[in-house]
Each structure stands twice: as structure tokens, then as C-alpha cells.
Design a protein around this motif. Structure first.
Motif, PDB file in Angstrom:
ATOM      1  N   ILE A  20       0.832  -1.197   0.000  1.00 43.44           N
ATOM      2  CA  ILE A  20       0.000   0.000   0.000  1.00 43.44           C
ATOM      3  C   ILE A  20       0.868   1.249   0.000  1.00 43.44           C
ATOM      4  O   ILE A  20       0.604   2.216  -0.722  1.00 43.44           O
ATOM      5  N   THR A  31      -7.588   7.674  -3.173  1.00 42.21           N
ATOM      6  CA  THR A  31      -8.578   7.269  -2.184  1.00 42.21           C
ATOM      7  C   THR A  31      -8.227   5.860  -1.727  1.00 42.21           C
ATOM      8  O   THR A  31      -7.483   5.139  -2.407  1.00 42.21           O
ATOM      9  N   ARG A  32      -8.748   5.462  -0.605  1.00 43.97           N
ATOM     10  CA  ARG A  32      -8.480   4.098  -0.126  1.00 43.97           C
ATOM     11  C   ARG A  32      -9.004   3.066  -1.113  1.00 43.97           C
ATOM     12  O   ARG A  32      -8.371   2.022  -1.322  1.00 43.97           O
ATOM     13  N   VAL A  46      -6.652  -2.758   3.254  1.00 43.84           N
ATOM     14  CA  VAL A  46      -6.084  -1.412   3.104  1.00 43.84           C
ATOM     15  C   VAL A  46      -6.277  -0.611   4.384  1.00 43.84           C
ATOM     16  O   VAL A  46      -5.352   0.054   4.867  1.00 43.84           O
ATOM     17  N   THR A  47      -7.463  -0.672   4.945  1.00 46.26           N
ATOM     18  CA  THR A  47      -7.727   0.057   6.192  1.00 46.26           C
ATOM     19  C   THR A  47      -6.790  -0.397   7.304  1.00 46.26           C
ATOM     20  O   THR A  47      -6.239   0.423   8.047  1.00 46.26           O
ATOM     21  N   VAL A  50      -3.223   0.884   6.463  1.00 46.47           N
ATOM     22  CA  VAL A  50      -3.061   2.337   6.480  1.00 46.47           C
ATOM     23  C   VAL A  50      -3.034   2.901   7.900  1.00 46.47           C
ATOM     24  O   VAL A  50      -2.323   3.875   8.179  1.00 46.47           O
ATOM     25  N   GLU A  61      -3.922  11.950   5.445  1.00 46.31           N
ATOM     26  CA  GLU A  61      -5.206  11.843   4.748  1.00 46.31           C
ATOM     27  C   GLU A  61      -5.867  13.213   4.728  1.00 46.31           C
ATOM     28  O   GLU A  61      -5.952  13.885   5.758  1.00 46.31           O
ATOM     29  N   VAL A  78      -5.312   9.737   0.380  1.00 46.78           N
ATOM     30  CA  VAL A  78      -4.151   9.338   1.172  1.00 46.78           C
ATOM     31  C   VAL A  78      -2.898   9.636   0.358  1.00 46.78           C
ATOM     32  O   VAL A  78      -2.829   9.321  -0.834  1.00 46.78           O
TER      33      VAL A  78
END
Length: 395
Positions: A20, A31-32, A46-47, A50, A61, A78
Motif C-alpha cells: 500500500i 482514495t483508499r 487497506v484500512t 493504512v 489523509e 491518502v
């Protein structure tokens, strides 16, 4: 110099976090959702990846001002905070060290050149220490920590061990450069082949960005090649993948320093071109600039030497295209200063030797100064910092 390497480490040593981060580094702000799509990961992954990077300040962000969602919360972007950390990259040549101080986004903030009095390991390390000292002083003014040093050097380099197995232009064998440079500078050190380092930079920020399969071929004192296959910079089991310079294109050709005959480098390297011109013209050509000038003046012997070099390079590139099928081959290196003298022969030889659809490979030139090679060295230091050793892209 510092007595010990910095204690700071990347906050999320997982393949997903590194993936990532490099995706956002190369293509951000994202964006995510876009980051997940590009990285081939789930939104949940991803969350999770991140979160610690945001908490540690490596990612930031911000609201996407252009997004206008009909319902729900506005999208956020991001991006990598370039000022969060600094890295040093050094390109080693036979006559000087070219050093750059980059931020976390690998943008060059400062560049310096330091002469090398001779090619002995001790002399190079002394110059490297001087260069690092200068750049560390500059880093203090910028107010961010220097978290790594990357060194790019020609030849057979074992990045995993930090050892220069053989560098013909420096006449080095089995030099434990990463260990020695770490002791000299007090920084964590990554040592890699210079063309592979340049390839990392091209993959992240240059003409290879967004491509899954491509190659970088460099012409000049030597003939090098960096290869990306399925998004990974390949070094091979023994660290010598991509040695296009030592592909034999003429078994009856001139001897090469590697012990074989008719290698691409033995025909198309700067020294080989100069030697050929001397043999065919009887003139004492001082260097590559004089050789190119003689060819531009129309000397038949000089032009023949460049044409012969172009044919060898074209065959070498065709070998890469036939074996790996890259979407693009990027030609760079100091030898591009004379590219007009052998461009036609490169194209003709490539077309003749490329098999089938391999001939559709996009072959393009990209002049890059040595500061960009040093930037590639900094990119390898960033890569080492963010990526677990056993998951590193270049292995």
C-alpha cells in the motif's frame, strides 16, 4: 559521524503495508478504494495497513475537494508525507561519488559531487564518509531524520548480503560494502547494482510507472539491464539477472573482461568502441567524447565502430524481449550522448532478431543524469526501510 544507526523503524512490517505504501508513493494521492484496486487488496486490508502508517505520520489523509458524493461522507485522499523522513543515495563511479538527499517521496532536495582520488576501497569509503557528512548536515537544516543510505555501484552486487562480488570498473572483488559503509557513516546501508537501483526509481516514478513488465537497458562504460517481471525487480538467485552486457552476440568477436568473447559489452561499451576505432583508423582516440566527435565528422572507421555497437545492443535488447516479453524497454545511460550514431542499427537489429510479437515492444530512450541514478540508490534505501527482508521486491 553518528555512532549507531537510527532506532526508528517502519511501523508496519507486513507485505500489505509495504504494498500500500509503495502504491500510494508511486500513484498517490489516492482514495483508499483506488489504493485497494491498484494494489489488488480488499478495502479491509487497506484500512488495516493504512492505520499505523497514518498514526506514525508516514501517510496523511486529506479531503478530496473534487469529489462530490451524492450520499455519505466525502472521499478522502491518502498521500505520503515526504517531509517525514530523509534518505541518502549515492552513485559510485570510477572518478567521483554523486550523492543526493531525498525526502520520503524520493524527491531530490540536495545533490553533491565528491571526487574519488583512486579506486581503492579505503579511498572510496573515505569519500563516501565525507559526502554523507555533508548531506547529514544539510538534513539537520531540513529538520527530518535520515533513515537510510543507498549505494549504487556497477557490477555483480549481492544486495541481500551487501557485498560487491565483482565490479570491473573499480576492480573490486568480494567487498563487504554495506557493512563497511555502515561503520563509516553510522547509517543503515543498502548496496545494489546501479542499473537495478535505477530500475526501482523508474518503476516507482519514471517511464516504468504503472507497467507490470519492462526493462531498463543502460549504455555507456558498461552495458547493463534491469528487469521488472510481474511488478517485481528481478535480481535472480545469484544477483546477476539482467546481465545483458555479457550475452554473447558474436562468438568470434573481441574478448570480454568476463572471460568470454563477443559479449554485447565487449562490442558496445565505451572502451570497446574506442578500441575498435583505434584499430581501424590508427588514431589515438582519447575518450568517448573524442570518439563520438570523430564519428560525427564522418570518419568511416569511427562510424563503423558505432554501427557495430548498435547492432550488438539491438541484438541484446531482442534477447530480453524474446525471453521476457516486456511491454517497454527504456534505453538510458551516458552513452545516449552519441545515440544518433547507432540508433538506426539498434532498431534494425532489434526488429530482425525479435521473435513474433516481441517486436511490438515499445523501445524508447530516456536520458538520465547520474543524479537520477543516485536517486535510484535512495529509492533502494527507502525500499529496504519499508519492506521486510524476505518480502523485498528486488528478490
Amino acid at each position: 559521524m553518528r555512532s549507531a544507526p537510527p532506532a526508528e523503524t517502519f511501523p508496519a512490517h507486513t507485505p500489505a503495508a509495504a504494498q500500500i505504501f509503495t502504491t500510494v508513493l508511486s500513484h498517490g494521492p489516492l482514495t483508499r478504494l483506488d489504493a485497494a484496486r491498484r494494489a489488488g487488496l480488499s478495502a479491509a486490508a487497506v484500512t488495516k495497513a493504512v492505520r499505523p502508517l497514518l498514526e506514525a505520520g508516514y501517510l496523511v489523509e486529506t479531503p478530496d475537494q473534487e469529489a462530490r458524493p451524492a450520499l455519505g461522507r466525502p472521499a478522502s485522499l491518502v498521500r505520503v508525507d515526504g517531509g517525514r523522513a530523509l534518505f541518502i543515495g549515492v552513485k559510485v563511479t570510477a572518478g567521483e561519488l554523486i550523492g543526493v538527499l531525498t525526502d520520503l517521496r524520493c524527491r531530490i532536495r540536495i545533490a553533491r559531487h565528491v571526487p574519488v582520488p583512486d579506486r581503492a576501497t579505503e579511498a572510496v569509503l573515505t569519500s563516501l564518509a565525507e559526502l554523507a557528512r555533508e548531506l547529514l548536515a544539510e538534513a539537520e537544516e531540513l529538520g527530518a531524520p535520515v533513515l537510510g543510505l543507498g549505494v549504487a555501484i556497477s557490477g555483480d552486487v549481492d544486495r541481500a548480503e551487501g557485498v560487491v562480488r565483482y565490479s570491473p570498473f573499480l576492480d573490486w572483488r568480494d567487498v563487504h560494502l554495506a557493512e563497511l559503509a555502515a561503520l563509516t557513516t553510522g547509517l543503515p546501508v543498502t548496496v545494489d547494482n546501479d542499473v537495478r537501483a535505477l530500475t526501482v526509481a523508474e518503476q516507482w516514478f519514471g517511464a516504468g510507472a504503472g507497467l507490470s513488465d519492462f526493462a531498463v537497458v543502460t549504455v555507456g562504460a558498461g552495458i547493463g539491464c534491469g528487469i521488472v517481471v510481474h511488478g517485481r525487480v528481478i535480481s535472480g538467485a545469484h544477483g546477476v539477472a539482467g546481465e545483458i552486457g555479457h550475452v554473447t552476440v558474436d562468438p568470434a568477436g573481441p574478448p570480454c573482461h568476463c572471460g568470454n568473447r563477443g559479449c554485447v559489452e565487449a562490442i558496445a561499451g565505451d572502451a570497446a568502441i574506442i578500441r575498435r576505432i583505434r584499430e581501424t583508423t590508427g588514431l589515438e582516440v582519447a575518450d568517448s567524447a573524442a570518439a563520438a566527435a570523430l564519428a560525427h565528422q564522418g570518419d568511416e572507421g569511427a562510424r563503423e565502430a558505432y554501427a557495430r555497437a548498435g547492432e550488438a545492443i539491438g541484438r541484446g535488447i531482442a534477447t530480453v524481449a524474446n525471453l521476457l516479453g516486456p511491454e517497454r524497454v527504456i534505453i538510458s545511460g551516458e552513452g545516449l550522448a552519441a545515440y544518433d550514431l547507432f540508433a538506426e542499427q539498434i532498431r534494425e537489429a532489434f526488429t530482425a532478431a525479435a521473435f513474433g510479437s516481441a517486436a511490438q515492444c515499445d523501445v524508447q530512450t530516456r536520458p538520465l543524469p547520474f543524479e537520477e541514478w543516485a536517486r535510484g540508490a535512495a529509492a533502494t534505501a527507502i525500499q529496504s526501510f519499508i519492506t521486510p527482508h524476505d518480502q523485498r521486491q528486488s528478490r
